[in-house]
Design a protein around this motif. Sequence first.
Motif, PDB file in Angstrom:
ATOM      1  N   VAL A 187       9.470  -0.009  -5.931  1.00 42.05           N
ATOM      2  CA  VAL A 187       8.360  -0.687  -6.652  1.00 42.05           C
ATOM      3  C   VAL A 187       7.037  -0.999  -5.665  1.00 42.05           C
ATOM      4  O   VAL A 187       5.909  -0.798  -6.155  1.00 42.05           O
ATOM      5  CB  VAL A 187       8.820  -1.945  -7.346  1.00 42.05           C
ATOM      6  CG1 VAL A 187       7.456  -2.746  -7.888  1.00 42.05           C
ATOM      7  CG2 VAL A 187       9.777  -1.589  -8.550  1.00 42.05           C
ATOM      8  N   GLN A 188       7.327  -1.601  -4.721  1.00 41.29           N
ATOM      9  CA  GLN A 188       6.469  -1.854  -3.710  1.00 41.29           C
ATOM     10  C   GLN A 188       5.944  -0.711  -3.222  1.00 41.29           C
ATOM     11  O   GLN A 188       4.488  -0.739  -3.175  1.00 41.29           O
ATOM     12  CB  GLN A 188       7.136  -2.617  -2.413  1.00 41.29           C
ATOM     13  CG  GLN A 188       6.133  -3.617  -1.623  1.00 41.29           C
ATOM     14  CD  GLN A 188       7.031  -4.354  -0.627  1.00 41.29           C
ATOM     15  OE1 GLN A 188       8.328  -4.287  -0.539  1.00 41.29           O
ATOM     16  NE2 GLN A 188       6.198  -4.961   0.270  1.00 41.29           N
ATOM     17  N   GLN A 189       6.458   0.194  -2.772  1.00 43.57           N
ATOM     18  CA  GLN A 189       5.963   1.546  -2.301  1.00 43.57           C
ATOM     19  C   GLN A 189       5.066   2.267  -3.503  1.00 43.57           C
ATOM     20  O   GLN A 189       3.984   2.526  -3.197  1.00 43.57           O
ATOM     21  CB  GLN A 189       6.892   2.570  -1.978  1.00 43.57           C
ATOM     22  CG  GLN A 189       7.671   2.136  -0.623  1.00 43.57           C
ATOM     23  CD  GLN A 189       8.842   3.247  -0.186  1.00 43.57           C
ATOM     24  OE1 GLN A 189       9.224   3.674  -1.207  1.00 43.57           O
ATOM     25  NE2 GLN A 189       9.318   3.066   1.010  1.00 43.57           N
ATOM     26  N   SER A 190       5.560   2.337  -4.651  1.00 39.79           N
ATOM     27  CA  SER A 190       4.624   2.832  -5.724  1.00 39.79           C
ATOM     28  C   SER A 190       3.280   1.831  -5.932  1.00 39.79           C
ATOM     29  O   SER A 190       2.306   2.368  -6.320  1.00 39.79           O
ATOM     30  CB  SER A 190       5.325   3.086  -6.919  1.00 39.79           C
ATOM     31  OG  SER A 190       5.470   1.627  -7.361  1.00 39.79           O
ATOM     32  N   GLY A 191       3.482   0.664  -5.755  1.00 36.26           N
ATOM     33  CA  GLY A 191       2.183  -0.159  -5.860  1.00 36.26           C
ATOM     34  C   GLY A 191       1.277  -0.056  -4.716  1.00 36.26           C
ATOM     35  O   GLY A 191       0.133   0.207  -5.040  1.00 36.26           O
ATOM     36  N   GLU A 192       1.922   0.316  -3.532  1.00 34.84           N
ATOM     37  CA  GLU A 192       0.807   0.681  -2.531  1.00 34.84           C
ATOM     38  C   GLU A 192       0.384   1.857  -2.649  1.00 34.84           C
ATOM     39  O   GLU A 192      -1.183   1.942  -2.071  1.00 34.84           O
ATOM     40  CB  GLU A 192       1.544   0.757  -1.246  1.00 34.84           C
ATOM     41  CG  GLU A 192       1.786  -1.125  -0.590  1.00 34.84           C
ATOM     42  CD  GLU A 192       3.024  -0.978   0.548  1.00 34.84           C
ATOM     43  OE1 GLU A 192       3.244   0.253   1.033  1.00 34.84           O
ATOM     44  OE2 GLU A 192       3.538  -2.092   1.129  1.00 34.84           O
ATOM     45  N   ARG A 193       0.917   2.889  -3.249  1.00 34.56           N
ATOM     46  CA  ARG A 193       0.232   4.104  -3.352  1.00 34.56           C
ATOM     47  C   ARG A 193      -0.742   3.962  -4.353  1.00 34.56           C
ATOM     48  O   ARG A 193      -1.829   4.779  -4.230  1.00 34.56           O
ATOM     49  CB  ARG A 193       1.506   5.123  -3.730  1.00 34.56           C
ATOM     50  CG  ARG A 193       1.620   6.199  -3.018  1.00 34.56           C
ATOM     51  CD  ARG A 193       2.709   7.344  -3.511  1.00 34.56           C
ATOM     52  NE  ARG A 193       3.839   6.843  -2.815  1.00 34.56           N
ATOM     53  CZ  ARG A 193       5.049   6.762  -3.615  1.00 34.56           C
ATOM     54  NH1 ARG A 193       5.079   7.077  -4.992  1.00 34.56           N
ATOM     55  NH2 ARG A 193       6.066   6.290  -2.819  1.00 34.56           N
ATOM     56  N   GLU A 194      -0.556   3.415  -5.450  1.00 37.71           N
ATOM     57  CA  GLU A 194      -1.406   3.352  -6.423  1.00 37.71           C
ATOM     58  C   GLU A 194      -2.915   2.339  -5.939  1.00 37.71           C
ATOM     59  O   GLU A 194      -3.823   3.200  -6.340  1.00 37.71           O
ATOM     60  CB  GLU A 194      -0.861   2.346  -7.491  1.00 37.71           C
ATOM     61  CG  GLU A 194      -1.405   2.689  -9.170  1.00 37.71           C
ATOM     62  CD  GLU A 194      -0.817   1.729 -10.126  1.00 37.71           C
ATOM     63  OE1 GLU A 194      -1.272   1.131 -11.028  1.00 37.71           O
ATOM     64  OE2 GLU A 194       0.458   1.800 -10.183  1.00 37.71           O
ATOM     65  N   THR A 195      -2.605   1.592  -5.243  1.00 33.33           N
ATOM     66  CA  THR A 195      -3.780   0.868  -4.688  1.00 33.33           C
ATOM     67  C   THR A 195      -4.471   1.789  -3.468  1.00 33.33           C
ATOM     68  O   THR A 195      -5.883   1.842  -3.595  1.00 33.33           O
ATOM     69  CB  THR A 195      -3.381  -0.263  -3.667  1.00 33.33           C
ATOM     70  OG1 THR A 195      -2.356  -0.982  -4.565  1.00 33.33           O
ATOM     71  CG2 THR A 195      -4.399  -1.171  -3.346  1.00 33.33           C
ATOM     72  N   GLU A 196      -3.730   2.717  -2.956  1.00 29.95           N
ATOM     73  CA  GLU A 196      -4.495   3.642  -2.081  1.00 29.95           C
ATOM     74  C   GLU A 196      -5.102   4.579  -2.776  1.00 29.95           C
ATOM     75  O   GLU A 196      -6.416   5.134  -2.296  1.00 29.95           O
ATOM     76  CB  GLU A 196      -3.323   4.128  -1.172  1.00 29.95           C
ATOM     77  CG  GLU A 196      -3.227   3.255   0.046  1.00 29.95           C
ATOM     78  CD  GLU A 196      -1.937   4.141   0.927  1.00 29.95           C
ATOM     79  OE1 GLU A 196      -1.736   5.327   0.696  1.00 29.95           O
ATOM     80  OE2 GLU A 196      -1.395   3.341   1.893  1.00 29.95           O
ATOM     81  N   THR A 197      -4.543   5.097  -3.722  1.00 30.67           N
ATOM     82  CA  THR A 197      -5.447   6.152  -4.828  1.00 30.67           C
ATOM     83  C   THR A 197      -6.669   5.726  -5.448  1.00 30.67           C
ATOM     84  O   THR A 197      -7.506   6.325  -5.379  1.00 30.67           O
ATOM     85  CB  THR A 197      -4.284   6.587  -5.817  1.00 30.67           C
ATOM     86  OG1 THR A 197      -3.109   6.688  -5.415  1.00 30.67           O
ATOM     87  CG2 THR A 197      -4.765   7.725  -6.782  1.00 30.67           C
TER      88      THR A 197
END
Lengths: 137, 182
Positions: free
Chosen positions: A121-131
């Motif tokens: 969940v944390q990784q997907s959240g970070e990825r989303e923020t970067e996008t």
Amino acid sequence: MSFDLEKELRQALRREEASPDFTNRVMARIAALPAGIKQEKSREKTGWWEKLAEFFRPAPMKWAMAGAIVCLLMFAVLGLHRYREHQRAIAEMAEGERAKEQVMLAMKIASAKLNVAQKKVQQSGERETETKRAERQ
Amino acid sequence: MHRPESAAKPVESLARAKSGDEAAFADLVRDHQTMVYSIAHHFFRDRALAEDLAQEVFLHLFQNLASIESPAHLKFWLRKVTSHRCIDYSRRQKMKTISVDEAPEPVSMFDLPDAMMQSTLRRIVATLPEKARLVVTLRYQEDLDPTEIAEIIDMPLNTVKSHLRRSLVILREKVSRTLGVM
């Protein structure tokens, strides 16, 4: 004047007669003995088991022996009962320990899975923020 | 009284007594009563007590006759039981021993009658400590040697010998003090 002390002692300490009716008095006392004791005398005791059996022959000893056997049996039954209870308690405790270990293992597995999920969940959240940040630029 | 036929056949007498023949047992008592009674009497200087003790010894013999193996064993057994009972009785009753002060006043050594000498000696023997008294009694009444005495009263041989030595010294000294003889 000298004298032979040992010779005088032999004279002084020579055997003396008991009273004339001594034997009769002994025999009268023997006649007055309880029958059990008189019979005991004439029996030849050859082995230790016979001597042991002789020991328990008088009536009071029989009752004492019976009482002792009853007590022994009661103690044996009580002891067996207590032993079984103790064994059961040990088995129950072991089972409880096993169940506890299983719960602990399940909790560890659940915790590990939760960690993995949390990381994802944390990784997907970070990825989303970067996008989003890239889109804004 | 003593019957000669029972003395002549002690083995048969013992065997018959062991098989339950009370008349044969009475013969055994007759044959040994003087020995048992005398040990007790010389130990206590009391006829009634000595007779009572001797009777108890024979009652005990009656109950333990099966364990007696031979006439010699019987004699040993009787001496042993009598000796031990004397010590036990003495300890139980805390017998009063006659002090040397109670011994007769000094008399002239000339024409000293044997009876008086022996009576004095018996009284002086009675003042000895209980074990020494028993050793002296067995030595001079029963004419036993120290080894036999040691076996009878369960005492080391050297202790028996030292009891005998010391007793003779004490007796000699007391006799000379009391009767004036050396």
